[in-house]
Write a protein that holds these residues in place. Structure first.
Motif, PDB file in Angstrom:
ATOM      1  N   ALA A  39       0.659  -1.551   0.361  1.00 53.62           N
ATOM      2  CA  ALA A  39      -0.210  -0.252   0.150  1.00 53.62           C
ATOM      3  C   ALA A  39       0.974   1.340   0.048  1.00 53.62           C
TER       4      ALA A  39
ATOM      5  N   LEU B 243      -0.896   4.424  -2.069  1.00 55.81           N
ATOM      6  CA  LEU B 243      -2.301   4.751  -1.816  1.00 55.81           C
ATOM      7  C   LEU B 243      -1.551   5.203  -0.185  1.00 55.81           C
TER       8      LEU B 243
ATOM      9  N   HIS C 130      -3.132   9.430   0.265  1.00 57.07           N
ATOM     10  CA  HIS C 130      -3.854   9.646   1.747  1.00 57.07           C
ATOM     11  C   HIS C 130      -2.519  11.514   1.880  1.00 57.07           C
TER      12      HIS C 130
ATOM     13  N   ILE D 222      -7.831   7.253  -5.010  1.00 52.37           N
ATOM     14  CA  ILE D 222      -7.708   6.508  -4.200  1.00 52.37           C
ATOM     15  C   ILE D 222      -8.347   5.627  -4.085  1.00 52.37           C
TER      16      ILE D 222
ATOM     17  N   GLU E 273      -6.220   2.534  -6.355  1.00 51.03           N
ATOM     18  CA  GLU E 273      -4.923   2.210  -5.604  1.00 51.03           C
ATOM     19  C   GLU E 273      -5.183   1.534  -4.310  1.00 51.03           C
ATOM     20  N   PHE E 274      -6.674   1.567  -3.394  1.00 52.37           N
ATOM     21  CA  PHE E 274      -6.912   0.519  -2.891  1.00 52.37           C
ATOM     22  C   PHE E 274      -6.884  -0.470  -3.679  1.00 52.37           C
TER      23      PHE E 274
ATOM     24  N   ASP F 236      -6.604   2.497   5.148  1.00 48.70           N
ATOM     25  CA  ASP F 236      -7.833   2.291   4.883  1.00 48.70           C
ATOM     26  C   ASP F 236      -8.077   0.923   5.468  1.00 48.70           C
TER      27      ASP F 236
END
Length: 143
Positions: free
Chosen positions: A18, A21, A25, A38, A41-42, A98
Protein backbone atom coordinates in the motif's frame (compact mmCIF):
# COMPACT_ATOMS: atom_id res chain seq x y z
CA UNK A 1 -5.01 -20.34 18.60
CA UNK A 2 -1.71 -20.50 16.81
CA UNK A 3 0.99 -18.20 18.13
CA UNK A 4 2.61 -17.95 14.71
CA UNK A 5 -0.14 -15.53 13.64
CA UNK A 6 1.33 -12.99 16.03
CA UNK A 7 4.90 -13.49 14.87
CA UNK A 8 5.63 -10.29 12.96
CA UNK A 9 7.64 -12.23 10.40
CA UNK A 10 4.73 -14.60 9.72
CA UNK A 11 2.23 -11.81 8.99
CA UNK A 12 1.45 -10.49 5.52
CA UNK A 13 2.30 -6.82 5.87
CA UNK A 14 -0.37 -5.03 3.83
CA UNK A 15 1.59 -1.78 4.13
CA UNK A 16 4.21 -3.26 1.80
CA UNK A 17 1.54 -3.37 -0.91
CA UNK A 18 0.00 0.00 0.00
CA UNK A 19 2.91 2.41 -0.38
CA UNK A 20 1.35 4.30 -3.32
CA UNK A 21 -1.98 4.46 -1.52
CA UNK A 22 -0.31 5.82 1.63
CA UNK A 23 1.38 8.51 -0.48
CA UNK A 24 -2.01 9.47 -1.95
CA UNK A 25 -3.54 9.75 1.51
CA UNK A 26 -0.66 11.95 2.67
CA UNK A 27 -0.98 14.13 -0.42
CA UNK A 28 -4.70 14.52 0.21
CA UNK A 29 -3.90 16.37 3.42
CA UNK A 30 -2.14 19.10 1.42
CA UNK A 31 -3.97 19.15 -1.91
CA UNK A 32 -7.08 17.90 -3.61
CA UNK A 33 -6.78 14.24 -4.59
CA UNK A 34 -9.36 12.56 -6.77
CA UNK A 35 -11.38 10.01 -4.75
CA UNK A 36 -11.36 7.73 -7.79
CA UNK A 37 -7.55 7.67 -7.67
CA UNK A 38 -7.68 6.56 -4.05
CA UNK A 39 -10.28 3.91 -4.90
CA UNK A 40 -8.14 2.62 -7.78
CA UNK A 41 -5.08 2.38 -5.54
CA UNK A 42 -7.07 0.65 -2.79
CA UNK A 43 -8.37 -1.85 -5.33
CA UNK A 44 -4.83 -2.39 -6.63
CA UNK A 45 -3.68 -3.22 -3.10
CA UNK A 46 -6.55 -5.67 -2.61
CA UNK A 47 -5.86 -7.23 -6.00
CA UNK A 48 -2.19 -7.66 -5.09
CA UNK A 49 -2.89 -9.19 -1.68
CA UNK A 50 -6.00 -11.30 -2.33
CA UNK A 51 -6.49 -11.37 -6.09
CA UNK A 52 -9.92 -9.77 -5.53
CA UNK A 53 -11.31 -6.32 -4.71
CA UNK A 54 -14.26 -5.16 -2.63
CA UNK A 55 -16.21 -4.88 -5.89
CA UNK A 56 -15.86 -8.65 -6.32
CA UNK A 57 -17.94 -9.51 -3.24
CA UNK A 58 -21.52 -8.47 -2.61
CA UNK A 59 -22.43 -7.11 0.83
CA UNK A 60 -25.30 -9.59 0.81
CA UNK A 61 -22.88 -12.52 1.15
CA UNK A 62 -21.96 -11.45 4.67
CA UNK A 63 -24.24 -12.49 7.54
CA UNK A 64 -25.92 -9.95 9.78
CA UNK A 65 -23.42 -10.94 12.48
CA UNK A 66 -20.55 -10.20 10.10
CA UNK A 67 -21.95 -6.74 9.39
CA UNK A 68 -22.34 -6.03 13.11
CA UNK A 69 -18.78 -7.23 13.69
CA UNK A 70 -17.34 -5.02 10.94
CA UNK A 71 -19.38 -2.00 12.01
CA UNK A 72 -18.22 -2.35 15.61
CA UNK A 73 -14.50 -2.60 14.86
CA UNK A 74 -12.14 0.03 16.15
CA UNK A 75 -8.45 0.24 15.24
CA UNK A 76 -7.27 -1.91 18.14
CA UNK A 77 -9.82 -4.66 17.47
CA UNK A 78 -9.09 -4.52 13.75
CA UNK A 79 -5.38 -4.92 14.36
CA UNK A 80 -5.97 -8.01 16.53
CA UNK A 81 -8.49 -9.50 14.11
CA UNK A 82 -6.11 -9.02 11.18
CA UNK A 83 -3.17 -10.51 13.10
CA UNK A 84 -5.26 -13.56 14.04
CA UNK A 85 -5.86 -14.07 10.31
CA UNK A 86 -2.20 -13.56 9.41
CA UNK A 87 -2.20 -9.88 8.36
CA UNK A 88 -0.57 -6.71 9.65
CA UNK A 89 -2.46 -3.41 9.26
CA UNK A 90 0.34 -1.13 10.49
CA UNK A 91 2.90 0.84 8.52
CA UNK A 92 5.84 2.90 9.77
CA UNK A 93 3.53 5.71 10.86
CA UNK A 94 0.76 3.69 12.50
CA UNK A 95 -2.49 2.07 11.46
CA UNK A 96 -3.20 2.05 7.73
CA UNK A 97 -5.83 4.60 6.74
CA UNK A 98 -7.96 2.02 4.93
CA UNK A 99 -7.87 -0.56 7.74
CA UNK A 100 -11.64 -1.08 7.71
CA UNK A 101 -11.67 -2.02 4.01
CA UNK A 102 -8.81 -4.44 4.56
CA UNK A 103 -10.72 -6.04 7.44
CA UNK A 104 -13.66 -6.42 5.06
CA UNK A 105 -11.42 -8.30 2.65
CA UNK A 106 -9.85 -10.39 5.42
CA UNK A 107 -13.31 -11.42 6.65
CA UNK A 108 -14.38 -12.23 3.08
CA UNK A 109 -11.35 -14.48 2.77
CA UNK A 110 -12.06 -16.09 6.14
CA UNK A 111 -15.67 -16.80 5.09
CA UNK A 112 -14.57 -18.31 1.76
CA UNK A 113 -16.28 -15.57 -0.27
CA UNK A 114 -13.36 -14.85 -2.59
CA UNK A 115 -14.46 -17.10 -5.44
CA UNK A 116 -14.78 -16.63 -9.20
CA UNK A 117 -18.53 -17.31 -8.93
CA UNK A 118 -19.03 -14.56 -6.35
CA UNK A 119 -16.91 -12.19 -8.46
CA UNK A 120 -19.08 -12.84 -11.52
CA UNK A 121 -22.30 -12.34 -9.56
CA UNK A 122 -21.06 -9.14 -7.87
CA UNK A 123 -19.87 -7.65 -11.16
CA UNK A 124 -23.20 -8.49 -12.82
CA UNK A 125 -25.00 -6.79 -9.94
CA UNK A 126 -22.87 -3.64 -10.37
CA UNK A 127 -23.46 -3.62 -14.15
CA UNK A 128 -27.20 -3.99 -13.63
CA UNK A 129 -27.19 -1.08 -11.18
CA UNK A 130 -25.46 1.12 -13.75
CA UNK A 131 -27.79 0.02 -16.54
CA UNK A 132 -30.81 0.90 -14.40
CA UNK A 133 -29.60 4.48 -13.93
CA UNK A 134 -31.64 6.89 -16.09
CA UNK A 135 -28.70 8.66 -17.75
CA UNK A 136 -26.65 5.57 -18.64
CA UNK A 137 -26.76 4.41 -22.23
CA UNK A 138 -24.13 1.69 -21.93
CA UNK A 139 -21.64 0.02 -19.64
CA UNK A 140 -18.08 -0.72 -20.73
CA UNK A 141 -16.52 -3.57 -18.82
CA UNK A 142 -12.88 -4.58 -19.03
CA UNK A 143 -12.45 -8.29 -18.66
Amino acid sequence: MSTIAFDQFALTRIADFARSLSRLHKASRRQLVDDDAIDREFNAVCQSVWGYTTDDISDDLFSDQDHVFLDSLDEAQARLFAAEQGYDLVDDEGMLTDWWGYCWMILAEKRGLLTPENRTAARAQIEEKYRAAPNVIGVIVGR
